[in-house]
Design a protein around this motif. Structure first.
Motif, PDB file in Angstrom:
ATOM      1  N   THR A  30       0.835  -1.211   0.000  1.00  0.00           N
ATOM      2  CA  THR A  30       0.000   0.000   0.000  1.00  0.00           C
ATOM      3  C   THR A  30       0.868   1.260   0.000  1.00  0.00           C
ATOM      4  O   THR A  30       0.599   2.214  -0.742  1.00  0.00           O
ATOM      5  N   LEU A  31       1.901   1.250   0.815  1.00  0.00           N
ATOM      6  CA  LEU A  31       2.802   2.399   0.860  1.00  0.00           C
ATOM      7  C   LEU A  31       3.488   2.604  -0.485  1.00  0.00           C
ATOM      8  O   LEU A  31       3.641   3.735  -0.956  1.00  0.00           O
ATOM      9  N   GLN A  32       3.901   1.499  -1.104  1.00  0.00           N
ATOM     10  CA  GLN A  32       4.582   1.610  -2.392  1.00  0.00           C
ATOM     11  C   GLN A  32       3.643   2.172  -3.455  1.00  0.00           C
ATOM     12  O   GLN A  32       4.058   2.982  -4.303  1.00  0.00           O
ATOM     13  N   GLN A  33       2.388   1.778  -3.418  1.00  0.00           N
ATOM     14  CA  GLN A  33       1.406   2.332  -4.350  1.00  0.00           C
ATOM     15  C   GLN A  33       1.257   3.835  -4.153  1.00  0.00           C
ATOM     16  O   GLN A  33       1.174   4.598  -5.122  1.00  0.00           O
ATOM     17  N   ASP A  34       1.229   4.268  -2.870  1.00  0.00           N
ATOM     18  CA  ASP A  34       1.152   5.701  -2.568  1.00  0.00           C
ATOM     19  C   ASP A  34       2.325   6.454  -3.187  1.00  0.00           C
ATOM     20  O   ASP A  34       2.160   7.539  -3.759  1.00  0.00           O
ATOM     21  N   MET A  35       3.511   5.873  -3.080  1.00  0.00           N
ATOM     22  CA  MET A  35       4.709   6.546  -3.571  1.00  0.00           C
ATOM     23  C   MET A  35       4.799   6.529  -5.092  1.00  0.00           C
ATOM     24  O   MET A  35       5.367   7.427  -5.706  1.00  0.00           O
ATOM     25  N   ASN A  36       4.225   5.489  -5.699  1.00  0.00           N
ATOM     26  CA  ASN A  36       4.305   5.350  -7.156  1.00  0.00           C
ATOM     27  C   ASN A  36       3.245   6.164  -7.885  1.00  0.00           C
ATOM     28  O   ASN A  36       3.397   6.467  -9.074  1.00  0.00           O
ATOM     29  N   THR A  37       2.158   6.488  -7.209  1.00  0.00           N
ATOM     30  CA  THR A  37       1.047   7.189  -7.858  1.00  0.00           C
ATOM     31  C   THR A  37       1.504   8.540  -8.394  1.00  0.00           C
ATOM     32  O   THR A  37       2.174   9.308  -7.695  1.00  0.00           O
ATOM     33  N   GLU A  38       1.148   8.820  -9.640  1.00  0.00           N
ATOM     34  CA  GLU A  38       1.495  10.107 -10.248  1.00  0.00           C
ATOM     35  C   GLU A  38       0.359  11.105 -10.003  1.00  0.00           C
ATOM     36  O   GLU A  38      -0.819  10.788 -10.209  1.00  0.00           O
ATOM     37  N   ILE A  85       6.630  16.520   8.551  1.00  0.00           N
ATOM     38  CA  ILE A  85       7.697  15.748   7.909  1.00  0.00           C
ATOM     39  C   ILE A  85       8.073  14.534   8.736  1.00  0.00           C
ATOM     40  O   ILE A  85       8.448  13.485   8.200  1.00  0.00           O
ATOM     41  N   THR A  86       7.951  14.636  10.048  1.00  0.00           N
ATOM     42  CA  THR A  86       8.267  13.498  10.928  1.00  0.00           C
ATOM     43  C   THR A  86       7.321  12.335  10.656  1.00  0.00           C
ATOM     44  O   THR A  86       7.729  11.176  10.592  1.00  0.00           O
ATOM     45  N   LEU A  87       6.046  12.655  10.499  1.00  0.00           N
ATOM     46  CA  LEU A  87       5.048  11.615  10.235  1.00  0.00           C
ATOM     47  C   LEU A  87       5.258  10.977   8.875  1.00  0.00           C
ATOM     48  O   LEU A  87       5.198   9.749   8.722  1.00  0.00           O
ATOM     49  N   TRP A  88       5.531  11.802   7.847  1.00  0.00           N
ATOM     50  CA  TRP A  88       5.754  11.250   6.512  1.00  0.00           C
ATOM     51  C   TRP A  88       6.983  10.343   6.492  1.00  0.00           C
ATOM     52  O   TRP A  88       6.961   9.265   5.897  1.00  0.00           O
ATOM     53  N   ALA A  89       8.059  10.788   7.146  1.00  0.00           N
ATOM     54  CA  ALA A  89       9.292   9.990   7.152  1.00  0.00           C
ATOM     55  C   ALA A  89       9.111   8.699   7.938  1.00  0.00           C
ATOM     56  O   ALA A  89       9.622   7.642   7.548  1.00  0.00           O
ATOM     57  N   ALA A  90       8.419   8.768   9.061  1.00  0.00           N
ATOM     58  CA  ALA A  90       8.196   7.564   9.865  1.00  0.00           C
ATOM     59  C   ALA A  90       7.494   6.490   9.045  1.00  0.00           C
ATOM     60  O   ALA A  90       7.819   5.304   9.134  1.00  0.00           O
ATOM     61  N   ARG A  91       6.553   6.906   8.236  1.00  0.00           N
ATOM     62  CA  ARG A  91       5.753   5.934   7.487  1.00  0.00           C
ATOM     63  C   ARG A  91       6.442   5.453   6.219  1.00  0.00           C
ATOM     64  O   ARG A  91       6.423   4.262   5.910  1.00  0.00           O
ATOM     65  N   TYR A  92       7.064   6.370   5.467  1.00  0.00           N
ATOM     66  CA  TYR A  92       7.511   6.017   4.112  1.00  0.00           C
ATOM     67  C   TYR A  92       9.013   5.830   3.959  1.00  0.00           C
ATOM     68  O   TYR A  92       9.449   5.156   3.032  1.00  0.00           O
TER      69      TYR A  92
END
Length: 533
Positions: A345-353, A383-390
């Motif tokens: 799921t995280l990878q899909q979030d990062m790949n989505t254009e 930024i702390t939350l985004w980095a913790a997750r991704y």
């Protein structure tokens, strides 16, 4: 015979303690000490533009290396500016020394220019807080301050009137030496046997590991593998417990993952390994727990544990691993499947254009250029939350203001990281709000030739604060930020700067930054996205 100044003894002793650099800004009450440091070639003085940067950098250096970080300031305003960094060191339990100037000794108590009650100022923050009365005391008190900082894992403050540094003294019979003997604490045999029984009886054990696992990662992983236990890492342990290890479910709590939260609620035995995890709401309502820590004061501090093992984590984990009965792996397999689904799921979030860059897409691009042994300095905010997750950290080191959670820690952490490890890549992930709190010290990185990559997530907003206001049912108030051209600022300071408004621009900027020999700011325009929760 009076042949050496007290300040020269300070410089010599700092060298004996293997201090190789000090953060500070010169000024009247420490200028005599500056003269001694000028003569001491083995100690590099890092002139910062704000004393808060110096104290935060000293704390970050200590977190990264385990060695004492040192900062220096004048009396009055300089001393006040140190407080944020010293509180960061106190809360994250790391040794720091602050040498703080005071007005000349004959003027103390007269309410002269820049005089404040220094010991009162530092009383709550410092593990050692003393005002040197006579120059002859200075060498021994310096040793005591540093030893206390190491022993109690916190900031030590030594307050010295400016004239004492230049006073000549004899120091023929020192009371102290520049040596700290680190204790080797072992859990009792009786407690270990009790823990072994609990572990062997458990059907669904879960390990929550903290930054106390540093230096004992292999032993903690071996214990998890023998127990067939899911691993959860506290946020300061991100990277200490590798994100790619198949047992690692990620972080817990507001910064955490769904599998970690679910496993924590299903466990029948919680093992707190090198952490006093303070967020009770994310721990099980009522389950047997074992806590392993070198500090008996934190055993049961935030969770009613059944058994405390007071000892070093690595040998304790090794002892238990050697004697444990091999477990069934059904519980672990269930959560490994959940882990894989979560990562997909995280990878899909990062790949989505998307039309506008999303924070998770920026992290994905940073991940592509992140070297295996990089230092990652993280600021505080959304930024702390985004980095913790991704962000995935395995052999990299993370430095952050974990317990104080102060904005503006990212740049000082990057400066400290590059000074600690000159040959390693240093990347800082910063919000525009946090970076602008202390951005003037980017020129410090330029001045001292400290190549680093600063990625500024620019949404022109205090995003996390806006989110908190909305969660409270309030209207957003005073969270919008006037825009700064961070790339132009980088060039103005003598560094490199790039602006990225889409994925291709970001990718090209990161490629250039990776090979640059200068400090680089990448000003990344990101959509005002709701932080992950």
């Amino acid at each position: 015979m009076f042949d050496k100044t007290a300040g020269s003894y300070v410089a010599e002793l700092l060298r004996e303690w293997k201090v190789n650099h000090i953060y500070g800004m010169p000024g009247d009450s420490i200028n005599e000490m500056m003269e001694e440091l000028r003569k001491e070639e083995s100690i590099r003085f890092i002139q910062v533009r704000h004393e808060e940067t110096g104290a935060l950098a000293a704390a970050a250096y200590s977190k990264l290396t385990g060695k004492i970080g040192v900062c220096l300031s004048i009396a009055g305003p300089g001393a006040v500016h140190l407080l944020n960094g010293l509180y960061d060191a106190q809360k994250d339990k790391t040794p720091v020394l602050a040498i703080v100037g005071q007005v000349n000794s004959q003027l103390v108590g007269t309410d002269t220019f820049q005089e404040i009650k220094m010991e009162s100022l530092f009383e709550e923050v410092a593990v050692y807080n003393r005002h040197v009365q006579r120059a002859e005391q200075l060498p021994d008190m310096l040793n005591q301050a540093i030893r206390t900082a190491y022993a109690e894992k916190g900031p030590a403050v030594l307050i010295v009137s400016g004239d004492l540094f230049s006073t000549k003294i004899k120091h023929e019979k020192p009371l102290t030496s520049a040596i700290f003997s680190r204790p080797n604490i072992r859990a009792s045999e009786e407690d270990l046997q009790d823990a072994l029984k609990l572990l062997n009886d458990a059907k669904k054990p879960v390990i929550l590991a903290g930054k106390g696992a540093k230096g004992g990662t292999a032993e903690v992983l071996a214990l998890a593998e023998k127990l067939k236990a899911p691993l959860i890492a506290s946020f300061p342990a991100k990277g200490i417990i590798p994100d790619d290890h198949p047992h690692n479910l990620g972080q817990l709590g507001k910064l955490g993952t769904d599998p970690a939260e679910q496993a924590m609620q299903e466990t029948d035995l919680l093992i707190l390994a090198g952490t006093a995890f303070p967020y009770r709401a994310y721990l099980p309502a009522d389950v047997a727990a074992i806590q392993i820590d070198t500090d008996p004061k934190v055993i049961g501090k935030y969770y009613p544990v059944l058994l405390g093992l007071v000892g070093e984590l690595a040998p304790t984990a090794t002892w238990l691993t050697a004697k444990l009965t091999e477990k069934e792996d059904a519980f672990l397999l269930t959560y490994q499947q959940k882990r894989e689904q979560w990562h997909d799921t995280l990878q899909q979030d990062m790949n989505t254009e998307t039309h506008q860059l999303q924070p998770q897409q920026v992290i994905a691009e940073v991940q592509r250029i992140l070297q295996e042994d990089a230092i990652v300095s993280l600021d505080v905010g959304s930024i702390t939350l985004w980095a913790a997750r991704y962000l995935q950290l395995n052999n990299q080191q993370l430095v952050v203001s974990a317990w104080l959670g102060t904005m503006g820690c990212g740049l000082p952490g990057a400066i400290a990281g590059k000074l600690a490890y000159p040959d390693k890549q240093v990347v800082a992930l910063l919000g525009d709000g946090g970076f602008s709190m202390g951005m003037q010290d980017f020129v410090t990185a330029v001045k001292y030739d400290l190549p680093m990559i600063l990625v500024v997530f620019n949404n022109q907003k205090l995003q996390l604060i806006e989110h908190e206001q909305q969660e409270m049912g309030n209207k957003s108030t005073q969270v919008d930020l006037a825009n700064i051209d961070f790339a132009a600022f980088a060039h103005a300071c003598g560094g490199e700067g790039y602006t990225a408004k889409n994925r291709d621009e970001l990718r090209q900027a990161l490629i250039k930054a990776k090979v640059s020999r200068k400090p680089v700011i990448i000003d990344v325009f990101v959509e005002d996205s709701t932080p992950p929760s």
